[in-house]
Scaffold this active site. Structure first.
Site: not given
Length: 216
Positions: A145, A16, A18, A37, A60, A83, A149
């Site tokens: 955030r 979250g 950003g 991703e 994972q 990202d 979203r």
């Protein structure tokens, strides 16, 4: 590195924070490739949020594999922004282990595989990114955030265990960053910057340009 056009940049930070938004902004400003991703292609992620103990290890391993593939491609192209990267992957795994979502045997298997992958990265001509940008912010900002979203499986309403997971993960991020030593770093305070504000976005790009220039 000879300048912005040769930079491999990786983003790091909480769920979250950003990272994808920053990746888009930076890649467009530097005219570089962006590595994202994908959530839509991840068939395990939502299952993990529903049943962490059943799916933590599988998730994972999935993330480790996709992040390994991305960083290998990025280090070969040498002009891109990611990202999320393999370098913070172990933090999520350790939190899952700490919360009892993964057994000792699963944790050992994960760490052995991670070590094996990192050894392979060390054999590449370019062994690490040029810059890691850490998006640091308060837990309140991150939770706000995440709510904004709107991914249903990420929401904490009625899910105390998920809030505990976010809180524990957030509390370990600064320690992880303090131990990171693969490249130069830049910290951006997401409490103080909103990329929906053009002035803030311009300021962020200038900070990154200045950082890259100082590394030459």
């Amino acid at each position: 590195m000879k300048g912005d056009n040769n930079a491999v940049i990786v983003l790091a930070g909480m769920i979250g924070a950003g990272k994808s938004t920053y990746t888009k902004l930076i890649s467009e400003a530097l005219e570089s490739d962006a590595f994202y991703e994908s959530v839509d292609d991840n068939r395990i992620l939502e299952k993990f949020y529903e049943d962490p103990k059943r799916w933590a290890f599988s998730l994972q391993i999935y993330f480790l594999n996709t992040r390994f593939r991305s960083i290998k491609q990025a280090l070969q192209h040498q002009h891109n922004v990611l990202d999320r990267s393999i370098y913070e992957d172990a933090l999520f795994t350790k939190i899952n282990h700490q919360q009892g979502n993964m057994s000792d045997a699963e944790m050992d298997t994960y760490l052995d595989l991670l070590d094996n992958m990192m050894e392979e990265l060390d054999s590449l001509p370019k062994k690490a990114p040029d810059l890691l940008i850490y998006l640091r912010g308060s837990l309140d900002t991150v939770l706000s955030r995440i709510k904004k979203r709107g991914r249903s499986f990420e929401q904490i309403d009625g899910n105390e265990g998920l809030l505990d997971y976010y809180t524990l993960l957030h509390s370990h991020y600064d320690d992880w960053f303090d131990q990171y030593d693969k490249s130069a770093t830049l910290v951006i305070d997401i409490d103080q910057h909103d990329l929906e504000n053009p002035a803030d976005a311009e300021k962020i790009i200038q900070l990154i340009h200045n950082k890259l220039e100082s590394m030459n």
